[in-house]
Design an enzyme around this catalytic site. Structure first.
Site, short mmCIF file in Angstrom:
data_model
loop_
_atom_site.label_atom_id
_atom_site.label_comp_id
_atom_site.label_asym_id
_atom_site.label_seq_id
_atom_site.Cartn_x
_atom_site.Cartn_y
_atom_site.Cartn_z
N HIS A 224 0.95 -1.24 0.14
CA HIS A 224 0.12 -0.19 0.17
C HIS A 224 0.83 1.29 0.10
O HIS A 224 1.86 1.41 1.05
CB HIS A 224 -0.92 0.11 1.14
N TYR A 255 -6.75 8.05 -0.55
CA TYR A 255 -7.13 8.94 0.55
C TYR A 255 -6.16 10.01 0.81
O TYR A 255 -4.87 9.76 0.71
CB TYR A 255 -7.37 8.04 1.95
N ASP A 548 -25.54 -25.38 11.55
CA ASP A 548 -26.91 -25.77 11.12
C ASP A 548 -26.59 -26.88 10.17
O ASP A 548 -26.03 -26.62 9.17
CB ASP A 548 -27.59 -24.60 10.75
#
Length: 839
Positions: A224, A255, A548
């Protein structure tokens, strides 16, 4: 330097903000023998904590990430290291402005203050920007910057004051000793620490450390880019660290923020620059680098973003070559799906991960990890961060690199909720793949499996059913969807459909302790006659949903567990973690050996009867039972259950026979109208019409079976995980009830809209619905109900609103739509008596 002990209750490797948050919360929860190690110096050990741009934007489309961020903001504020300045995400394009309206809905759904603002309002908030470039923005007043290094110091000091922590810097981990599949010791260059629990919180180095134990932490380090330019006179004159809100120039993937007299500019717009963990220099061996995770700046990658920054801040960036305080290619961690990695590693018992965590979420993740270690469950559901969600192939270096390369541009990108990953595919295919591919299947991925979502060959059904399928006029609503799904659904309801279920995760559990093992986990009674099928949740110790699944009793000591492909890794890890230590129950994963087909519809019995002599009548083969049969010469196990609410069976058979059985059924069923239908029918349209719940959507770690209307009439005598909390929930009044809603007739500027999930549910007057536990109502699942001619939603509602016929609203992309509660609890909107599937 602190002395290295011989033994510890738990060892945390890494003293960045994540590791420090973990020790802080472990100490808060009563752990008193914690050792924290780091090879680097303190307070800045050299990882991403020290160089990352330390700002926090509070809203994400993920509720889990938003909750972690909001919790982290609270913790940072309590530590006194937070500077609230607000944040503005801006749009240069119409597409981005639509995305910001979607972000506004997420903010309302998760309870974060936010506002859509005009260019003029942006100009007032951020006086140095050129708002004439913009269409609008999304303002969060609680956006902030944080001193992450100081936060780490304070959290460590707190744990030390409690007498719980010894932090030892300048110590390299050389090995992790594993015996019997469990962690036993940490070997360092200063000695060995015996322990049964280790937390790896080493940021981009985490995979290297995990590999010492034979475990995989699937992340890659991505660059970055970031520069600090200054001093800039206008900013220096403010005499403040930050005097205006953070600004994200989202369309440029950038930014900008004030850092005292400087302007910091960060970019995610450059090409993906990845580094595997073994390519990152260790602490103390990084010539020419400020820190091991700050690589030399590559000027050519930043040139376009520099021009865009000058466009956005023309009054500040007047110097063609302004002085720079810093310019780095800083490393951050990316995973195959962009999420964090939290939890016990699937390969090694007692070895835990807290990796791929951004500064904005770090304290929340530290608390989550400590709660999982202490209680077996966390207050914030960690479904999306669970490291066990990835299969072994998805944890491979090749897959991680491919997905990180694809995922990096999505950091500030616009990602549709249904959008599919495209790299490193196909990874897993069912035996039916040659036939489904030939039928024009459009494949969606689950746990690496290629699953047909719909079939282009069924486009001919559209003229037959087109008058019952509304057109999706809005481009956003059409993405990753096809009207063919709804045509397949209607054809299935009239005839019969074959559905490729090859992505199921299947586990066989055998042995004299198998029944007892499963009874200790399942809510439903497992001690049923051989041949019975048991649908059951598995609960967390807090009594909320952990899994589940379906359990088939195949013999006195023989059980088969069937669960969704996307949940297979998590469920396998949970089952393995609870296996008895005496070897009385053995678990074998057979997902690759056993494949599955679904055959459902009013003509399903006729189709199946043509390939078997077995008695398929309702009297001989009742609903909720399983029987072994011969399909011609192929042995198979048939389960008479349904996730779409139609007569039919799940067919489980050896994978090598899968193609043969598909062909048998396909050929023999053509004159009866048999078609292939995709997971769009199975997982969305059919499921929603029947109100069936989905793990990770309706079933989460935030809700209990009473609220989901899955509590059984009686509670079995046998103890099971979460039983006490389950009993307490049954005794009290539910704070919310799961309901099925329908979008009312009407449109937005003449265009019908289709929600995707996550939207806030509001009162008729537009107020947020908040239950007695402070949870806000939001759409958990959304999709068409073609048999009903309605667009369906599911959501938990406070009891006073959970009444059939109640009028409410749902906010979607900046507009509010009228909705009505159709049914409450398990009662399905379609075929409420279940006559079709039980006939």
């Amino acid at each position: 330097m602190a002395q290295l002990p011989d033994r510890a209750e738990i060892v945390v490797i890494g003293a960045g903000v994540v590791g420090s948050a973990a020790v802080h919360h472990l100490a808060e929860l009563g752990w008193r023998d914690i050792v924290q190690l780091d090879k680097g110096p303190l307070p800045d050990p050299g990882g991403s904590t020290g160089h990352a741009s330390n700002f926090v934007f509070p809203v994400d489309h993920s509720k889990e990430i938003t909750d972690l961020t909001v919790d982290s903001l609270r913790q940072y504020e309590e530590l006194g290291v937070l500077s609230v300045c607000g944040g503005v995400e801006v749009a240069r394009s119409a597409e981005r402005m639509q995305e910001l309206t979607r972000r506004m809905s997420s903010a309302r759904a998760w309870g974060v203050e936010a506002h859509l603002v005009s260019p003029a309002e942006i100009q007032q908030l951020v006086p140095y920007c050129d708002a004439s470039l913009l269409r609008g923005g999304f303002h969060t007043p609680t956006g902030a910057i944080v001193d992450a290094l100081r936060a780490g110091e304070l959290m460590r000091e707190h744990a030390q004051r409690l007498g719980a922590l010894r932090t030892v810097a300048g110590t390299e981990v050389l090995d992790l000793r594993v015996e019997g599949g469990r962690i036993r010791a940490v070997v360092t260059d200063r000695g060995e620490i015996e322990t049964e629990r280790v937390v790896i919180a080493c940021g981009v180095w985490s995979p290297r450390v995990a590999a010492l134990a034979g475990a995989r932490i699937p992340l890659a380090a991505a660059v970055h880019q970031m520069v600090d330019v200054g001093p800039i006179p206008q900013l220096a004159q403010t005499a403040e660290w930050i005097s205006f809100p953070l600004l994200r120039d989202m369309d440029c993937l950038m930014y900008e923020r004030q850092r005292g007299p400087d302007l910091e500019i960060g970019s995610y717009a450059h090409r993906p620059l990845l580094h595997l963990p073994e390519e990152i220099p260790p602490v103390g061996d990084h010539p020419g680098q400020a820190t091991p995770t700050s690589f030399p700046f590559t000027e050519e990658d930043f040139a376009p973003q520099w021009e865009q920054a000058k466009q956005m801040f023309p009054a500040l960036l007047t110097d063609p070559q302004p002085p720079r305080r810093a310019a780095i290619n800083g490393l951050l961690a990316l995973t195959p799906d962009g999420g964090a990695l939290v939890g016990e590693t699937p390969e090694v018992g007692g070895l835990w991960a807290a990796a791929a965590v951004w500064i904005k979420e770090a304290p929340g993740v530290g608390r989550m990890l400590a709660e999982l270690l202490t209680d077996g469950a966390s207050e914030i559901d960690h479904h999306g961060a669970d490291i066990a969600r990835f299969t072994p192939a998805q944890r491979s270096a090749e897959h991680v690199r491919a997905r990180a390369t694809e995922g990096f541009p999505k950091t500030y990108g616009i990602t549709h909720p249904r959008e599919q990953w495209l790299s490193d595919r196909p990874l897993r295919t069912s035996p039916f793949h040659p036939r489904t591919e030939a039928l024009g299947a459009q494949f969606f991925e689950a746990a690496g499996w290629e699953r047909p979502q719909w079939y282009e060959s069924n486009a001919g059904l559209l003229p037959e059913h087109g008058d019952r399928i509304p057109a999706r006029e809005a481009e956003w609503d059409r993405r990753w969807w096809s009207p063919i799904i709804e045509a397949e659904h209607l054809a299935m309801r009239e005839r019969a459909a074959l559905i490729d279920l090859g992505a199921f995760a299947i586990f066989d559990i055998r042995g004299p302790g198998a029944r007892e093992f499963l009874e200790q986990l399942a809510v439903a009674r497992v001690d049923v006659p051989v041949g019975r099928v048991v649908y059951t949740p598995l609960l967390t110790p807090r009594g909320t949903f952990r899994s589940d699944l379906t359990i088939v009793r195949r013999g006195p000591e023989d059980f088969r567990v069937i669960t969704g492909g996307a949940e297979g890794g998590r469920d396998l890890a949970w089952l393995r973690a609870h296996l008895p230590g005496d070897g009385s129950a053995q678990l074998t994963e057979v997902s690759s050996a056993v494949t599955s087909l679904g055959l459902w519809g009013p003509r399903a019995r006729e189709v199946l009867a043509r390939v078997t002599d077995h008695d398929l009548s309702d009297a001989a083969f009742g609903f909720g039972t399983a029987q072994d049969v011969q399909l011609g010469s192929v042995p198979a196990s048939l389960l008479r259950i349904s996730y779409v609410g139609e007569l039919g069976w799940e067919i489980h058979l050896p994978a090598e026979h899968g193609l043969r059985v598909w062909d048998q059924l396909w050929t023999t069923g053509q004159d009866l109208g048999l078609l292939a239908a995709g997971i769009g029918v199975y997982g969305t349209t059919g499921r929603l019409e029947k109100g069936y719940r989905l793990m990770g959507a309706e079933l989460t770690g935030e809700y209990d079976p009473v609220e989901a209307d899955l509590a059984l009439p009686k509670v079995k005598a046998h103890d099971f995980v979460g039983r006490d909390a389950y009993l307490a929930a049954r005794r009290g009044d539910p704070a919310a009830l799961l309901c099925t809603l329908a979008v009312d007739a009407g449109s937005e500027r003449g265009i019908a809209r289709c929600m995707t999930g996550g939207e806030p549910v509001l009162s008729r007057e537009g107020a947020s619905l908040v239950d007695a536990k402070g949870r806000r109502s939001a759409v958990t699942s959304a999709g068409p109900g073609p048999s009903l001619g309605r667009y369906l939603l599911m959501a938990y509602l406070p009891p006073q609103h959970a009444v059939a016929g109640t009028a409410l609203q749902v906010e979607y992309l900046g507009h509010r739509h009228r909705v009505t509660v159709l049914t409450v609890g398990r009662t399905p909107a379609f075929d409420p008596q279940d006559a079709r599937m039980k006939g």
